[in-house]
Write a protein that holds these residues in place. Sequence first.
Motif, PDB file in Angstrom:
ATOM      1  N   ASN A 116       6.192  12.272  -7.041  1.00 61.34           N
ATOM      2  CA  ASN A 116       7.509  12.779  -7.413  1.00 61.34           C
ATOM      3  C   ASN A 116       8.489  12.598  -6.262  1.00 61.34           C
ATOM      4  O   ASN A 116       8.848  13.533  -5.555  1.00 61.34           O
ATOM      5  N   ARG A 117       8.915  11.353  -6.107  1.00 59.25           N
ATOM      6  CA  ARG A 117       9.847  10.979  -5.051  1.00 59.25           C
ATOM      7  C   ARG A 117      10.812   9.957  -5.621  1.00 59.25           C
ATOM      8  O   ARG A 117      10.451   9.189  -6.509  1.00 59.25           O
ATOM      9  N   ARG A 118      12.044   9.947  -5.106  1.00 56.51           N
ATOM     10  CA  ARG A 118      13.050   9.051  -5.680  1.00 56.51           C
ATOM     11  C   ARG A 118      12.614   7.588  -5.627  1.00 56.51           C
ATOM     12  O   ARG A 118      12.736   6.851  -6.609  1.00 56.51           O
ATOM     13  N   ALA A 119      12.120   7.157  -4.486  1.00 53.92           N
ATOM     14  CA  ALA A 119      11.706   5.757  -4.340  1.00 53.92           C
ATOM     15  C   ALA A 119      10.227   5.604  -4.685  1.00 53.92           C
ATOM     16  O   ALA A 119       9.398   6.429  -4.310  1.00 53.92           O
ATOM     17  N   ARG A 120       9.885   4.558  -5.387  1.00 52.51           N
ATOM     18  CA  ARG A 120       8.482   4.290  -5.688  1.00 52.51           C
ATOM     19  C   ARG A 120       7.746   3.891  -4.413  1.00 52.51           C
ATOM     20  O   ARG A 120       8.350   3.447  -3.441  1.00 52.51           O
ATOM     21  N   SER A 121       6.439   4.026  -4.430  1.00 56.43           N
ATOM     22  CA  SER A 121       5.610   3.696  -3.277  1.00 56.43           C
ATOM     23  C   SER A 121       4.893   2.369  -3.496  1.00 56.43           C
ATOM     24  O   SER A 121       4.260   2.160  -4.535  1.00 56.43           O
ATOM     25  N   ALA A 122       4.977   1.491  -2.509  1.00 60.21           N
ATOM     26  CA  ALA A 122       4.235   0.235  -2.581  1.00 60.21           C
ATOM     27  C   ALA A 122       2.734   0.477  -2.421  1.00 60.21           C
ATOM     28  O   ALA A 122       1.917  -0.262  -2.959  1.00 60.21           O
ATOM     29  N   LEU A 123       2.362   1.519  -1.699  1.00 59.75           N
ATOM     30  CA  LEU A 123       0.954   1.786  -1.421  1.00 59.75           C
ATOM     31  C   LEU A 123       0.254   2.508  -2.569  1.00 59.75           C
ATOM     32  O   LEU A 123      -0.961   2.407  -2.710  1.00 59.75           O
ATOM     33  N   LEU A 124       1.013   3.227  -3.384  1.00 58.90           N
ATOM     34  CA  LEU A 124       0.409   4.037  -4.442  1.00 58.90           C
ATOM     35  C   LEU A 124       0.505   3.389  -5.815  1.00 58.90           C
ATOM     36  O   LEU A 124       0.070   3.975  -6.806  1.00 58.90           O
ATOM     37  N   GLY A 125       1.052   2.200  -5.887  1.00 62.64           N
ATOM     38  CA  GLY A 125       1.162   1.502  -7.161  1.00 62.64           C
ATOM     39  C   GLY A 125      -0.193   1.344  -7.829  1.00 62.64           C
ATOM     40  O   GLY A 125      -1.149   0.913  -7.212  1.00 62.64           O
ATOM     41  N   PRO A 256     -11.796  16.947  -5.927  1.00 64.44           N
ATOM     42  CA  PRO A 256     -10.814  15.857  -5.818  1.00 64.44           C
ATOM     43  C   PRO A 256     -10.152  15.846  -4.443  1.00 64.44           C
ATOM     44  O   PRO A 256      -9.657  16.861  -3.980  1.00 64.44           O
ATOM     45  N   TRP A 257     -10.153  14.707  -3.822  1.00 63.16           N
ATOM     46  CA  TRP A 257      -9.614  14.589  -2.463  1.00 63.16           C
ATOM     47  C   TRP A 257      -8.201  14.001  -2.464  1.00 63.16           C
ATOM     48  O   TRP A 257      -7.544  14.002  -1.415  1.00 63.16           O
ATOM     49  N   PHE A 258      -7.754  13.528  -3.619  1.00 62.63           N
ATOM     50  CA  PHE A 258      -6.442  12.870  -3.642  1.00 62.63           C
ATOM     51  C   PHE A 258      -5.554  13.552  -4.668  1.00 62.63           C
ATOM     52  O   PHE A 258      -5.969  13.746  -5.821  1.00 62.63           O
ATOM     53  N   PRO A 259      -4.337  13.923  -4.292  1.00 64.42           N
ATOM     54  CA  PRO A 259      -3.798  13.877  -2.942  1.00 64.42           C
ATOM     55  C   PRO A 259      -4.221  15.111  -2.146  1.00 64.42           C
ATOM     56  O   PRO A 259      -4.622  16.113  -2.722  1.00 64.42           O
ATOM     57  N   GLY A 260      -4.097  15.056  -0.844  1.00 67.78           N
ATOM     58  CA  GLY A 260      -4.449  16.184   0.001  1.00 67.78           C
ATOM     59  C   GLY A 260      -3.436  17.308  -0.122  1.00 67.78           C
ATOM     60  O   GLY A 260      -2.404  17.184  -0.771  1.00 67.78           O
ATOM     61  N   ALA A 261      -3.761  18.403   0.544  1.00 70.72           N
ATOM     62  CA  ALA A 261      -2.884  19.566   0.488  1.00 70.72           C
ATOM     63  C   ALA A 261      -1.558  19.286   1.172  1.00 70.72           C
ATOM     64  O   ALA A 261      -1.468  18.490   2.079  1.00 70.72           O
TER      65      ALA A 261
END
Length: 261
Positions: A116-125, A256-261
């Motif tokens: 939930n961020r304005r810009a998409r992530s290249a790493l999380l695609g 579940p380890w992803f995403p972390g706290a």
Amino acid sequence: MARYAAGVEYLGAAYSGWQALTGLHTIQAELERALGRVADHPLTVTAAGRTDAGVHAMQQVVHFDSDAVRSDYAWLLGTNSNLAADVSLRWVQAVPIGFHARHSAVERSYRYVIHNRRARSALLGGRTAHWPRPLDAAAMHEAAQALVGELDFSSFRDSQCQSPTPMRNVRRIEVQRRGDFVVLDIAGNAFLHHMVRNITGTLVEVGLGKQPVAWVAQVLAARDRTKAGMTAPAEGLYFVGPQYPAEFALPKPPQPWFPGA
């Protein structure tokens, strides 16, 4: 013939879902190919639950039968050496012939991850769903509590669902914010086709402020798929895993380890 159970983790981005289908690249087909090489004969695996194209698993559980004499470690190491990097066995162990990966499961759990961020992530695609507008996770969590219990989930059921009944028992559901992520965790006895993704898409309407908290209970009561929200993208969904009676002594689903706290 001996029966074995195995825990499988995978990233589903490159696959056309779990189920082996002619002409498609599927996780079941790849796993059967790899296990067959170790067994030196063709075999079939049965899973705790099918996952759609693009959906991931932290611990899918399967069973298979073989008369090949192999240690648990040989099954594990040999199979993983024949699998692509995005599919891996976590463990293998012999089980009673009466064990069934799907029918013996008493609970299944899923996690849905929204970046939930304005810009998409290249790493999380391919590993999360992306919503650029801010989501109110607290409102989503409050609305979700209307879905706890043994209820008719017709409003969250895909039109192609083959289950003879829309009744399911959701035992717990939680939505929380973790930094730039909104995470939905849900557990129940079983789930309808696209049920978790349809629930997520409906809760997003509340998170965006487009619908009030009470709307989710109204959607449930309507028993009409057209009244609910969108089907959330497959890439945000993780099958955390099934649980079984203690008599089978199988490893529990991982935390579940992803995403972390």
